[in-house]
Design a protein around this motif. Sequence first.
Motif, PDB file in Angstrom:
ATOM      1  N   ILE A  88       0.850  -1.196   0.000  1.00 51.27           N
ATOM      2  CA  ILE A  88       0.000   0.000   0.000  1.00 51.27           C
ATOM      3  C   ILE A  88       0.883   1.243   0.000  1.00 51.27           C
ATOM      4  N   ALA A  89       0.644   2.136  -0.965  1.00 52.32           N
ATOM      5  CA  ALA A  89       1.421   3.375  -1.064  1.00 52.32           C
ATOM      6  C   ALA A  89       0.743   4.530  -0.331  1.00 52.32           C
ATOM      7  N   VAL A  91      -3.398   6.177   1.262  1.00 54.27           N
ATOM      8  CA  VAL A  91      -4.858   6.102   1.432  1.00 54.27           C
ATOM      9  C   VAL A  91      -5.477   7.490   1.524  1.00 54.27           C
ATOM     10  N   GLU A  92      -4.666   8.516   1.615  1.00 56.08           N
ATOM     11  CA  GLU A  92      -5.167   9.886   1.709  1.00 56.08           C
ATOM     12  C   GLU A  92      -5.046  10.579   0.358  1.00 56.08           C
ATOM     13  N   GLY A  93      -6.081  11.331  -0.013  1.00 56.11           N
ATOM     14  CA  GLY A  93      -6.054  12.098  -1.251  1.00 56.11           C
ATOM     15  C   GLY A  93      -6.182  11.252  -2.507  1.00 56.11           C
ATOM     16  N   ILE A  94      -6.693  10.064  -2.393  1.00 58.64           N
ATOM     17  CA  ILE A  94      -6.860   9.177  -3.543  1.00 58.64           C
ATOM     18  C   ILE A  94      -8.289   9.285  -4.034  1.00 58.64           C
ATOM     19  N   GLU A  95      -8.449   9.545  -5.311  1.00 54.65           N
ATOM     20  CA  GLU A  95      -9.779   9.596  -5.916  1.00 54.65           C
ATOM     21  C   GLU A  95     -10.181   8.205  -6.386  1.00 54.65           C
ATOM     22  N   PRO A  96     -11.394   7.766  -6.056  1.00 59.56           N
ATOM     23  CA  PRO A  96     -11.823   6.444  -6.550  1.00 59.56           C
ATOM     24  C   PRO A  96     -11.962   6.469  -8.063  1.00 59.56           C
ATOM     25  N   GLY A 123       1.037   1.601  -8.434  1.00 58.02           N
ATOM     26  CA  GLY A 123       0.300   2.700  -9.047  1.00 58.02           C
ATOM     27  C   GLY A 123      -1.179   2.440  -9.258  1.00 58.02           C
ATOM     28  N   THR A 124      -1.637   1.213  -9.115  1.00 56.14           N
ATOM     29  CA  THR A 124      -3.061   0.928  -9.296  1.00 56.14           C
ATOM     30  C   THR A 124      -3.844   1.371  -8.060  1.00 56.14           C
ATOM     31  N   VAL A 125      -5.108   1.630  -8.281  1.00 58.68           N
ATOM     32  CA  VAL A 125      -6.005   2.014  -7.188  1.00 58.68           C
ATOM     33  C   VAL A 125      -7.036   0.908  -7.027  1.00 58.68           C
TER      34      VAL A 125
END
Length: 147
Positions: A88-89, A91-96, A123-125
């Motif tokens: 995990i890189a 969890v904050e500021g990530i847009e779904p 790099g994947t979400v």
Amino acid sequence: MDNDAGPVLYAEKGASWWPLAWGPAFAVIGVAVELITGPVSVLFWSLVAFGLLIPTALWVQGRQRLYSIRLTPATLREGRETLRLADIAAVEGIEPRAGATVLGGGWDIPKGTDGVPIKLTDGTVVLGWAKDAEALRTALHRLLTRA
């Protein structure tokens, strides 16, 4: 990969065992109605209680297996899927993202939960989920900033 060793920092059971009381409660109501209206068939209502108890136990166990969440310092397990914290890189500021893979193996996040977008080191979400999404996001963020 199921390295759930270490203290549990966040957890959700997925389901509680209280629904097991439905079958016996229904049987007790049936016996009470028969006490008022005529002969009581205790054997029948015992079979009803037991007959409802078995599928309910399977349902609860299945929900606990598919919808439980467990976060330890090493892993995040959501349903049937375990994700190493090292993968995990952020969890904050990530847009779904549309079409993001949902953790746990489902097509969509479970009903009654909110999504937690998680950016992986490649790099994947992916989309995690929890009933208290903010608490899970905070616990994950604390672990990531400590590492």
